[in-house]
Write a protein that holds these residues in place. Structure first.
Motif, short mmCIF file in Angstrom:
data_model
loop_
_atom_site.label_atom_id
_atom_site.label_comp_id
_atom_site.label_asym_id
_atom_site.label_seq_id
_atom_site.Cartn_x
_atom_site.Cartn_y
_atom_site.Cartn_z
N ALA A 132 -2.52 29.98 5.63
CA ALA A 132 -2.32 31.29 6.26
C ALA A 132 -0.87 31.74 6.14
O ALA A 132 -0.58 32.91 5.86
CB ALA A 132 -2.74 31.23 7.72
N LEU A 133 0.06 30.80 6.33
CA LEU A 133 1.47 31.16 6.26
C LEU A 133 1.88 31.50 4.83
O LEU A 133 2.63 32.46 4.60
CB LEU A 133 2.31 30.01 6.82
N LEU A 134 1.39 30.74 3.87
CA LEU A 134 1.71 31.05 2.47
C LEU A 134 1.10 32.39 2.06
O LEU A 134 1.72 33.16 1.31
CB LEU A 134 1.20 29.94 1.56
N ALA A 135 -0.10 32.69 2.54
CA ALA A 135 -0.71 33.99 2.24
C ALA A 135 0.10 35.12 2.85
O ALA A 135 0.21 36.22 2.28
CB ALA A 135 -2.14 34.02 2.77
N GLU A 136 0.70 34.86 4.00
CA GLU A 136 1.54 35.87 4.67
C GLU A 136 2.86 36.06 3.94
O GLU A 136 3.33 37.19 3.74
CB GLU A 136 1.77 35.42 6.10
N LEU A 137 3.48 34.95 3.51
CA LEU A 137 4.79 35.02 2.87
C LEU A 137 4.71 35.41 1.40
O LEU A 137 5.65 36.00 0.86
CB LEU A 137 5.50 33.67 3.01
N ARG A 138 3.64 35.03 0.72
CA ARG A 138 3.41 35.31 -0.71
C ARG A 138 4.62 34.93 -1.57
O ARG A 138 5.19 35.76 -2.28
CB ARG A 138 3.06 36.78 -0.91
N PRO A 139 5.04 33.67 -1.53
CA PRO A 139 6.21 33.26 -2.33
C PRO A 139 5.88 33.22 -3.82
O PRO A 139 4.76 32.93 -4.22
CB PRO A 139 6.50 31.85 -1.80
N THR A 140 6.87 33.53 -4.64
CA THR A 140 6.72 33.38 -6.09
C THR A 140 7.06 31.96 -6.52
O THR A 140 6.59 31.50 -7.56
CB THR A 140 7.63 34.36 -6.84
N ASP A 141 7.89 31.28 -5.72
CA ASP A 141 8.30 29.91 -6.03
C ASP A 141 8.30 29.10 -4.74
O ASP A 141 8.67 29.62 -3.67
CB ASP A 141 9.71 29.89 -6.64
N VAL A 142 7.91 27.84 -4.84
CA VAL A 142 7.91 26.93 -3.70
C VAL A 142 8.60 25.63 -4.10
O VAL A 142 8.22 25.00 -5.09
CB VAL A 142 6.48 26.63 -3.21
N ALA A 143 9.63 25.24 -3.35
CA ALA A 143 10.23 23.92 -3.50
C ALA A 143 9.61 23.01 -2.45
O ALA A 143 9.42 23.42 -1.29
CB ALA A 143 11.74 24.00 -3.31
#
Length: 455
Positions: A132-143
């Protein structure tokens, strides 16, 4: 940035976060646990340390998200809640098995912000919150921490992320980073703490991995901003960010954590494409397609001769193994021939799985041990396991061995000198729910370049 504990974000990606903040970006940091294991440290105090450290890098508190799941227990999350665990909250040592938090975005842990209540410590809750949080933030890159990181929480953080990724319509580029490669890397090779006093060298590059992962070379070396290469701890923002975690550094510059201040930050990148039901990692050359063979299991200690080669997927639905003189253990030999094999060992009593590489006439080498969910076989029904062995040419002449349980990733082992072929699969104490052990082999090997063992 997804960190297992408060402080991992500063060790892995201070330079990246500082550069993004200075360049007008808006990076966010997700912290999976509060670092409160067994009341050794105060969870709320560690949240505050994380907020203070990230402020040194230009990250506002509103862009920090604490999930509040169990420190030391991420790899044990299952379908049912973990039993209450010892943890310290605001100076009080207590027992609990629900999320909590008072800092970061919204002044509370993410699940409470999202639903109005705390979450029990289950695998589904952790994955749902992360998705849910990733869907909210919609990052292009994740470390994120590497699945080969030897800290169980670090490896489990990656596994939980991969489960969350399967629920998203878009996949970010992923940059995996190592924190624990032997407890004292990168300042030395001592096998455990206490570690050598840190030699603070922010103007020197990150050293290569050691031990079993010698020769496993990161695909990215990102230079840190010039201010992070200054030796003065009062000036260097990465050193200041690490120092904010006083509970971990004990308030001195002797802590080996300061050895993570280097002239670069290194990552193992990966990209994904969407498959039929989930996201698949892809290499520059594409991904091989898989076909299915079925092999009937007739009795224990039976072997099946098969033309086996990597990539390889072996799946089995296993009931709890019966107890023998070695305990309640399942053993499956993969890519087996006269020279040796990979051996997957599932120990029901210890609730752990391990993978071993065996050689004819040599001592077997343990590649990895993975904790399994606390409620494994609790319902007395068969559990579906799957082992995937694939070459990773983008990472060099290596192969990854990935274990899945209930369709979810458990962990990954990297073999820098991989076995590539075998002529059979062997098994003992295997009781498949439907009387079959399923083996899936490769129909299009040409999609992968030839892989040679590293010298």
């Amino acid at each position: 940035m997804i960190a297992p504990h408060p402080d991992d974000e500063t060790l892995i990606a201070s330079g990246v976060l500082l550069h993004m903040a200075q360049s007008g970006g808006d990076p966010a940091v997700i912290v999976m646990t509060n670092g409160d294991l067994d009341c050794l440290h105060d969870g709320l105090a560690r949240e505050g340390e994380s907020v203070a450290g990230l402020a040194e890098l230009g990250i506002k508190e509103d862009r920090v998200y604490f999930l509040g799941y169990p420190d030391g227990g991420l790899s044990q999350l299952g379908r049912t809640p973990l039993p209450p665990r010892r943890r310290m909250i605001d100076g009080v040592c207590e027992q609990g098995n629900t999320t909590y938090g008072t800092r970061g975005h919204g002044g509370r842990e993410y699940h409470r912000s999202r639903t109005g209540a705390s979450a029990q410590y289950t695998h589904e809750n952790a994955v749902a919150d992360l998705a849910a949080l990733l869907a909210e933030l919609r990052p292009t890159d994740v470390a994120i921490t590497h699945p080969e990181d030897t800290h169980p929480d670090h490896a489990a953080t990656y596994a939980l992320f991969r489960s969350a990724l399967d629920r998203l319509p878009e996949a970010p580029r992923v940059h995996r980073a190592m924190v624990h490669n032997g407890d004292c890397w990168p300042t030395g090779t001592a096998p455990r703490e206490p570690c050598p006093i840190a030699n603070i060298t922010p103007d020197q590059p990150t050293p290569p991995l050691s031990g079993r992962l010698t020769g496993y070379v990161p695909g990215e070396r990102l230079p840190v901003p010039s201010s992070c290469r200054v030796r003065d701890p009062e000036v260097n923002p990465k050193l200041r960010a690490i120092a904010a975690h006083a509970s971990q550094t004990r308030g001195t510059l002797d802590s080996y954590l300061f050895a993570f201040a280097r002239s670069d930050e290194v990552f193992f990148p990966e990209r994904f494409e969407h498959g039929e039901r989930s996201w698949w990692r892809i290499d520059r050359t594409g991904r091989a397609s898989l076909t299915t063979q079925r092999v009937k299991v007739e009795r224990d200690d039976d072997d099946r001769s098969l033309p086996l080669a990597v990539p390889l997927v072996v799946a089995a639905s296993l009931s709890r193994p019966p107890v023998d003189e070695q305990g309640s253990i399942v053993r499956i030999d993969l890519l087996e021939d006269a020279s040796g094999s990979y051996e997957l060992i599932i120990d029901a009593d210890r609730r752990e799985a391990s993978v071993v590489r065996t050689f004819k006439g040599r001592i077997p080498e343990l590649l990895r041990v993975w904790p399994l969910p606390h409620d494994l076989w609790a319902s007395k029904t068969a559990e579906p396991f799957e082992m995937v062995i694939e070459p990773r040419p983008d990472d060099g002449s290596v192969a990854e061995l990935a274990l899945r349980l209930r369709g979810e990733l458990v962990g990954v082992a990297v073999d820098v000198q991989p076995r590539l072929h075998g002529d059979r699969i062997g098994y003992s104490n295997v009781f498949a729910a439907n009387g079959e052990l399923m083996v899936r082999g490769v129909s299009n090997v040409s999609a992968f370049p030839s892989v040679r063992p590293a010298r």
